[in-house]
Write an enzyme that holds these catalytic residues in place. Structure first.
Site, PDB file in Angstrom:
ATOM      1  N   ASP A  16       0.862  -1.182   0.000  1.00  0.00           N
ATOM      2  CA  ASP A  16       0.000   0.000   0.000  1.00  0.00           C
ATOM      3  C   ASP A  16       0.898   1.232   0.000  1.00  0.00           C
ATOM      4  O   ASP A  16       2.100   1.127   0.241  1.00  0.00           O
ATOM      5  CB  ASP A  16      -0.895  -0.007   1.256  1.00  0.00           C
ATOM      6  CG  ASP A  16      -1.767   1.235   1.342  1.00  0.00           C
ATOM      7  OD1 ASP A  16      -2.443   1.548   0.348  1.00  0.00           O
ATOM      8  OD2 ASP A  16      -1.752   1.914   2.386  1.00  0.00           O
ATOM      9  N   SER A  17       0.291   2.375  -0.225  1.00  0.00           N
ATOM     10  CA  SER A  17       1.048   3.630  -0.185  1.00  0.00           C
ATOM     11  C   SER A  17       1.515   3.952   1.233  1.00  0.00           C
ATOM     12  O   SER A  17       2.330   4.838   1.426  1.00  0.00           O
ATOM     13  CB  SER A  17       0.164   4.766  -0.693  1.00  0.00           C
ATOM     14  OG  SER A  17      -1.015   4.834   0.085  1.00  0.00           O
ATOM     15  N   CYS A  79      -3.880  -0.871  -1.938  1.00  0.00           N
ATOM     16  CA  CYS A  79      -4.163   0.549  -2.199  1.00  0.00           C
ATOM     17  C   CYS A  79      -5.160   0.690  -3.356  1.00  0.00           C
ATOM     18  O   CYS A  79      -4.925   0.173  -4.455  1.00  0.00           O
ATOM     19  CB  CYS A  79      -2.843   1.219  -2.562  1.00  0.00           C
ATOM     20  SG  CYS A  79      -2.987   2.951  -2.965  1.00  0.00           S
ATOM     21  N   GLU A 158      -5.925   9.115   9.424  1.00  0.00           N
ATOM     22  CA  GLU A 158      -4.548   8.938   9.927  1.00  0.00           C
ATOM     23  C   GLU A 158      -4.347   9.662  11.254  1.00  0.00           C
ATOM     24  O   GLU A 158      -3.595   9.205  12.113  1.00  0.00           O
ATOM     25  CB  GLU A 158      -3.531   9.458   8.906  1.00  0.00           C
ATOM     26  CG  GLU A 158      -3.499   8.637   7.665  1.00  0.00           C
ATOM     27  CD  GLU A 158      -2.105   8.207   7.241  1.00  0.00           C
ATOM     28  OE1 GLU A 158      -1.127   8.798   7.689  1.00  0.00           O
ATOM     29  OE2 GLU A 158      -2.032   7.246   6.444  1.00  0.00           O
ATOM     30  N   CYS A 190     -11.396   3.320  -0.639  1.00  0.00           N
ATOM     31  CA  CYS A 190     -10.097   3.810  -0.187  1.00  0.00           C
ATOM     32  C   CYS A 190      -9.743   3.062   1.089  1.00  0.00           C
ATOM     33  O   CYS A 190     -10.623   2.805   1.925  1.00  0.00           O
ATOM     34  CB  CYS A 190     -10.169   5.309   0.070  1.00  0.00           C
ATOM     35  SG  CYS A 190      -8.664   5.993   0.788  1.00  0.00           S
ATOM     36  N   HIS A 192      -8.468   3.920   3.775  1.00  0.00           N
ATOM     37  CA  HIS A 192      -8.686   4.590   5.061  1.00  0.00           C
ATOM     38  C   HIS A 192     -10.157   4.700   5.456  1.00  0.00           C
ATOM     39  O   HIS A 192     -10.460   4.917   6.619  1.00  0.00           O
ATOM     40  CB  HIS A 192      -8.103   6.000   5.017  1.00  0.00           C
ATOM     41  CG  HIS A 192      -6.613   6.042   4.990  1.00  0.00           C
ATOM     42  ND1 HIS A 192      -5.874   5.449   3.986  1.00  0.00           N
ATOM     43  CD2 HIS A 192      -5.718   6.597   5.841  1.00  0.00           C
ATOM     44  CE1 HIS A 192      -4.591   5.652   4.217  1.00  0.00           C
ATOM     45  NE2 HIS A 192      -4.464   6.348   5.333  1.00  0.00           N
TER      46      HIS A 192
END
Ligand code: DGL
Length: 274
Positions: A16-17, A79, A158, A190, A192
């Site tokens: 993932d990023s 991701c 985050e 996404c 997140h």
């Protein structure tokens, strides 16, 4: 040549990023607790979601090369942004099974919708690529798809802004355009967004079913490993290794929020070497 029994013991590679892909890891832990895992989080080059297609493709190529060095048996692109713009390229270029998060999420959305009206939220790269809309319409052409980029959701998740008033306000503002479109399904496109599930559900109302791509991807991984006879038999030591392209400390702090538990074996690597 490796025997099948040897191959079964090899880890699943997940990249993932950054830290967000741990939502996928959490689901893989739940469904496939016997599997070894190597995770790479490109925290040094995060976020991917606002970058160009070419840049994300180059990053994804390096992420795959890094995982291949660990002799993984299967790769998951956790991701959504990388799955949207780089999956086809890396699949073509590599001789290993690579699964992205878009197809599993799209399939679940199509299976769920009763009125063929689906909403998608994600980063600018994901929404700009139209990857979910294409995957959904390939399955059911008459489906209407409404897509919306919600870039502020990533930093909010985050920073742990989960139950804050500010997050509710931002979510209400972003999502107001989707509320009156009569969708019955909304894809959290996404890594997140599953962390913000509660606030998104409150804003959208209980009639709308939220699809979590992370959960769907873990399910598809389990089915594919079983089909290919690649599931690791139970027993023996299980190893979960985490690698990042920048300071591990920050990763481990945020990781707890995503994974619901602490991880200690995090190693920093120079991804530009790959
Ligand atoms: N992992 C990204 C995604 O799922 C979100 C964070 C980023 O923009 O890098 O699209």
């Amino acid at each position: 040549m490796m025997t099948n029994a040897e191959l079964q013991q090899k880890p699943i590679g997940i990249f993932d990023s950054g830290v967000g892909g741990l939502t996928v890891v959490a689901e893989v832990f739940k469904l496939l607790p016997e599997e070894n895992i190597v995770y790479f989080g490109d925290v040094g080059r995060y976020p991917y979601g606002g970058r160009s297609k070419e840049t994300i493709q180059n990053f994804a190529r390096q992420d795959v090369r890094f995982l291949l060095e660990h002799q993984v048996k299967f790769i998951i692109v956790a991701c959504n942004s990388a799955s949207s713009v780089a999956l086809e390229e890396i699949q073509k270029e590599n001789d290993i099974d690579i699964l992205g998060v878009i197809e599993p999420g799209a399939r679940a959305a199509v299976n769920n919708t009763g009125n063929n009206r689906i909403g998608i939220i994600g980063t600018k790269a994901t929404i700009g690529s139209d990857s979910y809309a294409k995957a959904i319409q390939r399955r059911r052409q008459e489906t209407k798809v409404f897509s919306l980029a919600c870039p502020l959701f990533v930093p909010l998740a985050e920073e742990g802004y989960i139950e804050k008033e500010a997050t509710h306000l931002i979510a209400s503002d972003y999502l107001k355009t989707l509320i009156n479109l009569d969708i019955d399904t909304l894809v959290l496109g996404c890594t997140h967004y599953p962390l913000l599930k509660d606030v998104i559900a409150r804003v959208m109302g209980e009639r709308i079913r939220l699809i979590d791509s992370a959960e769907e991807t873990a399910r598809e991984l389990a089915a594919l490993l079983s089909l290919k006879n690649l599931l690791r038999p139970s027993g023996g030591d299980i190893s979960h290794k985490f690698y990042v392209s920048d300071v591990p400390d920050k990763f481990s702090q945020i990781a707890e929020r995503f994974l619901g538990r602490q991880i200690d074996n995090i190693t920093r690597v120079d991804i530009t070497r790959y």
